[in-house]
Scaffold this motif. Structure first.
Motif, PDB file in Angstrom:
ATOM      1  N   LYS A  18      40.650   3.841 -69.066  1.00 49.48           N
ATOM      2  CA  LYS A  18      40.418   4.669 -70.340  1.00 49.48           C
ATOM      3  C   LYS A  18      39.318   5.619 -70.270  1.00 49.48           C
ATOM      4  O   LYS A  18      39.547   6.714 -70.770  1.00 49.48           O
ATOM      5  N   ALA A  19      38.781   5.671 -69.017  1.00 55.59           N
ATOM      6  CA  ALA A  19      37.627   6.792 -68.752  1.00 55.59           C
ATOM      7  C   ALA A  19      38.733   8.163 -68.051  1.00 55.59           C
ATOM      8  O   ALA A  19      38.420   8.911 -68.392  1.00 55.59           O
ATOM      9  N   LEU A  20      39.353   8.192 -67.917  1.00 55.89           N
ATOM     10  CA  LEU A  20      40.334   9.002 -67.330  1.00 55.89           C
ATOM     11  C   LEU A  20      41.046   9.862 -68.624  1.00 55.89           C
ATOM     12  O   LEU A  20      40.524  10.780 -69.526  1.00 55.89           O
ATOM     13  N   ARG A  21      41.623   9.149 -69.260  1.00 56.87           N
ATOM     14  CA  ARG A  21      42.149   9.698 -71.099  1.00 56.87           C
ATOM     15  C   ARG A  21      41.045  10.138 -71.842  1.00 56.87           C
ATOM     16  O   ARG A  21      41.217  11.261 -72.449  1.00 56.87           O
ATOM     17  N   GLU A  22      39.822   9.664 -71.945  1.00 62.71           N
ATOM     18  CA  GLU A  22      38.543  10.366 -72.636  1.00 62.71           C
ATOM     19  C   GLU A  22      38.008  11.649 -71.862  1.00 62.71           C
ATOM     20  O   GLU A  22      36.816  12.405 -72.426  1.00 62.71           O
ATOM     21  N   ALA A  23      38.499  11.837 -70.627  1.00 67.01           N
ATOM     22  CA  ALA A  23      38.075  13.026 -70.030  1.00 67.01           C
ATOM     23  C   ALA A  23      39.052  14.168 -70.595  1.00 67.01           C
ATOM     24  O   ALA A  23      38.966  15.073 -69.672  1.00 67.01           O
ATOM     25  N   GLY A  24      40.709  13.194 -70.591  1.00 69.74           N
ATOM     26  CA  GLY A  24      41.098  14.032 -70.620  1.00 69.74           C
ATOM     27  C   GLY A  24      42.091  14.927 -69.851  1.00 69.74           C
ATOM     28  O   GLY A  24      42.478  15.758 -69.350  1.00 69.74           O
ATOM     29  N   ILE A  25      41.831  13.329 -68.824  1.00 71.30           N
ATOM     30  CA  ILE A  25      43.121  13.719 -67.280  1.00 71.30           C
ATOM     31  C   ILE A  25      44.093  12.299 -67.800  1.00 71.30           C
ATOM     32  O   ILE A  25      43.896  11.151 -67.643  1.00 71.30           O
ATOM     33  N   SER A  26      45.237  13.387 -67.653  1.00 70.36           N
ATOM     34  CA  SER A  26      46.364  12.336 -67.894  1.00 70.36           C
ATOM     35  C   SER A  26      46.963  11.392 -66.396  1.00 70.36           C
ATOM     36  O   SER A  26      46.152  11.676 -65.452  1.00 70.36           O
ATOM     37  N   GLN A  27      47.177  10.605 -66.160  1.00 67.73           N
ATOM     38  CA  GLN A  27      47.371   9.375 -65.926  1.00 67.73           C
ATOM     39  C   GLN A  27      48.710   9.610 -64.316  1.00 67.73           C
ATOM     40  O   GLN A  27      47.987   9.605 -63.005  1.00 67.73           O
ATOM     41  N   GLY A  28      48.954  10.754 -65.266  1.00 67.51           N
ATOM     42  CA  GLY A  28      49.740  11.201 -63.504  1.00 67.51           C
ATOM     43  C   GLY A  28      49.568  12.663 -63.719  1.00 67.51           C
ATOM     44  O   GLY A  28      50.056  12.948 -62.029  1.00 67.51           O
ATOM     45  N   SER A  29      48.385  13.124 -63.621  1.00 67.36           N
ATOM     46  CA  SER A  29      48.074  14.200 -62.885  1.00 67.36           C
ATOM     47  C   SER A  29      46.573  13.309 -61.243  1.00 67.36           C
ATOM     48  O   SER A  29      46.654  14.489 -60.506  1.00 67.36           O
ATOM     49  N   VAL A  30      46.269  12.005 -61.468  1.00 68.70           N
ATOM     50  CA  VAL A  30      45.327  11.606 -60.263  1.00 68.70           C
ATOM     51  C   VAL A  30      46.765  11.039 -59.298  1.00 68.70           C
ATOM     52  O   VAL A  30      47.894  10.733 -59.288  1.00 68.70           O
ATOM     53  N   ASN A  31      46.579  11.782 -57.903  1.00 71.48           N
ATOM     54  CA  ASN A  31      47.351  11.891 -57.350  1.00 71.48           C
ATOM     55  C   ASN A  31      46.776  11.021 -56.094  1.00 71.48           C
ATOM     56  O   ASN A  31      47.761  10.795 -53.794  1.00 71.48           O
ATOM     57  N   LEU A  32      45.724  10.117 -56.138  1.00 67.18           N
ATOM     58  CA  LEU A  32      44.839  10.121 -55.107  1.00 67.18           C
ATOM     59  C   LEU A  32      43.794   9.367 -55.413  1.00 67.18           C
ATOM     60  O   LEU A  32      42.931   9.528 -55.764  1.00 67.18           O
ATOM     61  N   ILE A  33      43.346   7.869 -54.362  1.00 64.80           N
ATOM     62  CA  ILE A  33      42.232   7.422 -54.529  1.00 64.80           C
ATOM     63  C   ILE A  33      41.311   7.379 -53.589  1.00 64.80           C
ATOM     64  O   ILE A  33      41.792   6.541 -51.907  1.00 64.80           O
ATOM     65  N   ILE A  34      39.915   7.675 -53.421  1.00 71.44           N
ATOM     66  CA  ILE A  34      39.601   8.008 -52.212  1.00 71.44           C
ATOM     67  C   ILE A  34      38.295   6.645 -52.255  1.00 71.44           C
ATOM     68  O   ILE A  34      37.820   6.604 -53.384  1.00 71.44           O
ATOM     69  N   VAL A  35      37.797   5.601 -51.003  1.00 75.60           N
ATOM     70  CA  VAL A  35      37.569   5.240 -50.482  1.00 75.60           C
ATOM     71  C   VAL A  35      36.187   5.339 -49.865  1.00 75.60           C
ATOM     72  O   VAL A  35      36.135   5.754 -48.617  1.00 75.60           O
TER      73      VAL A  35
END
Length: 205
Positions: free
Chosen positions: A39-56
């Protein structure tokens, strides 16, 4: 150019987005946060398709509790430092530096494969992001920090290691990070700290 965005999903353990041409998510907070992050991605105007990495940043439940579910939703690789990567895959909290005890060992999490294991500082250019990941051991042996090109750096619990980890190692990492362009340290717990304040701490210690 990339910027570090606070998702603001949880005031206790912060989750960040590094947005450039593509996007990386830094940490996932406690279990059950995956919907809030999407939801926070959407609210920030970031599409899920633009995410290509999760850093821990490190393998503690309040930083990776939603990792398995979020990775399943986004179908992207996970990046973590070694040896914390091995704890992530087993679903176990990594030991705090200088301690044999596990961090909140009764609060484990679902294990998740780690595709990108960090053993040295690394650029994120291959992921379409003008950003850099530093190896910053101290809180845990495999802690990492993620620097956006705007100078803001998501550091997980790295700064906590000044008091609970390996202070000498952390001081060396702090100097490296500041020389590498970090202007503001953004911890997962608490307020951001400007590099100038960190330099004063180093000089006084």
């Amino acid at each position: 150019m990339s910027q570090l965005i606070d998702s603001r999903i949880d005031s206790n353990s912060r989750v960040f987005f590094i947005q450039g041409d593509r996007t990386a998510i830094v940490d996932t907070g406690a279990p059950g946060n995956e919907r809030k992050i999407l939801k926070a991605l959407r609210e920030a105007g970031i599409s899920q398709g633009s995410v290509n990495l999760i850093i821990v940043t490190h393998a503690h439940w309040d930083h990776c509790g939603s990792l398995h579910a979020l990775k399943a939703a986004l179908k992207v690789p996970v990046m973590a430092g070694w040896p914390d990567s091995e704890y992530l895959e087993r679903g176990e909290n990594s030991p705090v530096s200088r301690s044999a005890a596990k961090h909140a060992r009764y609060l484990n999490f679902e294990g998740t494969n780690v595709e990108v294991v960090v053993k040295d500082d690394i650029s994120l250019e291959d992921y379409g992001i003008d950003a850099r990941v530093f190896l910053t051991p101290g809180h845990t042996e495999g802690s990492i920090s993620a620097l956006a090109s705007d100078g803001n750096c998501a550091v997980g619990d790295f700064l906590a290691g000044l008091y609970t980890g390996e202070p000498d190692d952390i001081k060396q990492s702090l100097k490296k990070m500041i020389e590498g362009g970090v202007r503001r340290f953004c911890p997962s717990h608490g307020q951001d700290i400007d590099a100038e304040a960190i330099l004063r701490i180093l000089q006084d210690s």
